[in-house]
Write a protein that holds these residues in place. Sequence first.
Motif, PDB file in Angstrom:
ATOM      1  N   ARG A  12       0.861  -1.315  -0.027  1.00  0.00           N
ATOM      2  CA  ARG A  12      -0.170  -0.106   0.037  1.00  0.00           C
ATOM      3  C   ARG A  12       0.713   1.260   0.092  1.00  0.00           C
ATOM      4  N   GLY A  63      -9.428  -6.392  -1.356  1.00  0.00           N
ATOM      5  CA  GLY A  63      -9.671  -6.157  -3.002  1.00  0.00           C
ATOM      6  C   GLY A  63      -8.655  -6.549  -4.066  1.00  0.00           C
ATOM      7  N   SER A  66      -3.716  -6.355  -6.572  1.00  0.00           N
ATOM      8  CA  SER A  66      -3.370  -5.088  -7.212  1.00  0.00           C
ATOM      9  C   SER A  66      -3.687  -4.031  -6.217  1.00  0.00           C
ATOM     10  N   ALA A  67      -4.931  -4.036  -5.438  1.00  0.00           N
ATOM     11  CA  ALA A  67      -5.118  -3.048  -4.505  1.00  0.00           C
ATOM     12  C   ALA A  67      -4.132  -3.169  -3.584  1.00  0.00           C
TER      13      ALA A  67
END
Length: 383
Positions: A12, A63, A66-67
Motif C-alpha cells: 500500500r 480487494g 493489485s489493491a
Amino acid sequence: MRFTHMNVQNWRNFKDVQFPIEDRLFIVGPNAAGKSNLLDVFRFLTDIARPGGGLAAAFADRGGFSAVRSLFARNHRYGQVSVTAHFSDDADEWTYHLAVKGEQRGHHRALVAEEVVTRNGEELLRRPDASDEADPELLTQTHLEQITANKSFRELAEHLQKTRYFHPVPQIIRNPGFFHASGPRDPFGSDVIKQMNETASRTRSAWLQKIENALQAAVPQFESLSVEPDASGVPHLHATYRNWRPAPTRQTESELSDGTLRLIGLLWTLVSAPSSGGVLLFEEPELSLNAGIVRTVPALLARVQRDRDLQVLLSTHAPELLDEETVLPEEVLVMRVTEDGSTASLLSDIAEVRAEVDSGLPLSEIVQSLIEPVAARQLALRL
C-alpha cells in the motif's frame, strides 16, 4: 512469543519500511500516511494463519493483489509484496518471510513467490520447492495456513491467530443487524454485546465489575453496567446514572453516548484479552473520548500488560496520549509522507529532533513538529 521486528515492502503506502517492536508501539503520522495500512500488515498475517482464512481470502478481503501492491513499487523487489516478521520466545528466534506476486494471466490470483521460515538461523522451510515446481497450483496457498504443512513452525501460526484488532463503531454496536461481520470478535463491535452475554456468568460478572469501576471514575454520575436480554432473547447493555431522583436513570446502548460506548468496548477488549499472550491492535482509541481519559490510555494498557504477555500496537492522532510519563521515544513510530512512499522511523532514531528528545521536551510537541502538514495553517484560507 512476541514480534521483535517487521520489514514490509511494496505494501500500500510503503515501498520499504522496517522497524523494531517492543511491548508497545504508538504509531503517529499525518492523514493518509498509512497508519491503518501498517496495522493491517499484522491483520493480514493473522488472516492467513487463522482457521478458515488463507492467502487467497486475505487478499480477497482487501480487494485483490493489485489493491494491496504499492503504487510506489515499480520494479522494487520485482513488484512483489513482501512481509518479513521476526519473533522471539523464551528459547528461540524465529523469522517468517512471505513474498507474493500477481498471476500474470488467467484469474490474476496472488501467488507465493517466496516463503521462508527460520528458527535460530536454521532454515525450516523454503519455497518454491520441488513440489511447487511439479504443481504450481500449490503456490496459491502458504504453508503457514496448512496444518498438514506447518508442523515444524506451528507455534508461529498459533501466535498469529492471537492477534486482535479493535476499532469499534458506535453506530454498529447500536445496530449490529445492519452490518455483516466477517467472523467472530468483529473489530467494529457488531458482536461485542453478544460476546459479553455469552461469557460464563461468573467471569462476565467479574469483568463487568472491573469495567463498572473504571466507568465510575471516567463518566460523571455513572453508577452501574449490566447485560440483559430483552423479551426476544437479544442482549442489551443497561447502564444506570445517578440523578436528583431516588431511582437512577437507565440507558441502553441506543441511548449511551458514542464516547461511552467506545470506552466500554475498549475496556471489554482489555479485560477479556487472553492471558496466554498475543497482540492487540488499536486504531485511534481516543476517538470520542475526553482528553483527560485519553492521557490515561498508556497507563491503562501498561496495567493490563503486567498481567498478560501482550504486545500492544496503536495508531493515534491524539498528541496528549504521548505525554503520559511511561511513553518512551523508542515506543513512538513516526510516519511521514515522501515522494517515494511513506517512511516509518522510531522517534528515538530521528536525528533532526535528537536534541529535543534528549532535553525532555513533551513528545507530543516533538512529534507534531515532524508530522504537521506544511500548509495546515492555511486550511481555512484556502476554503
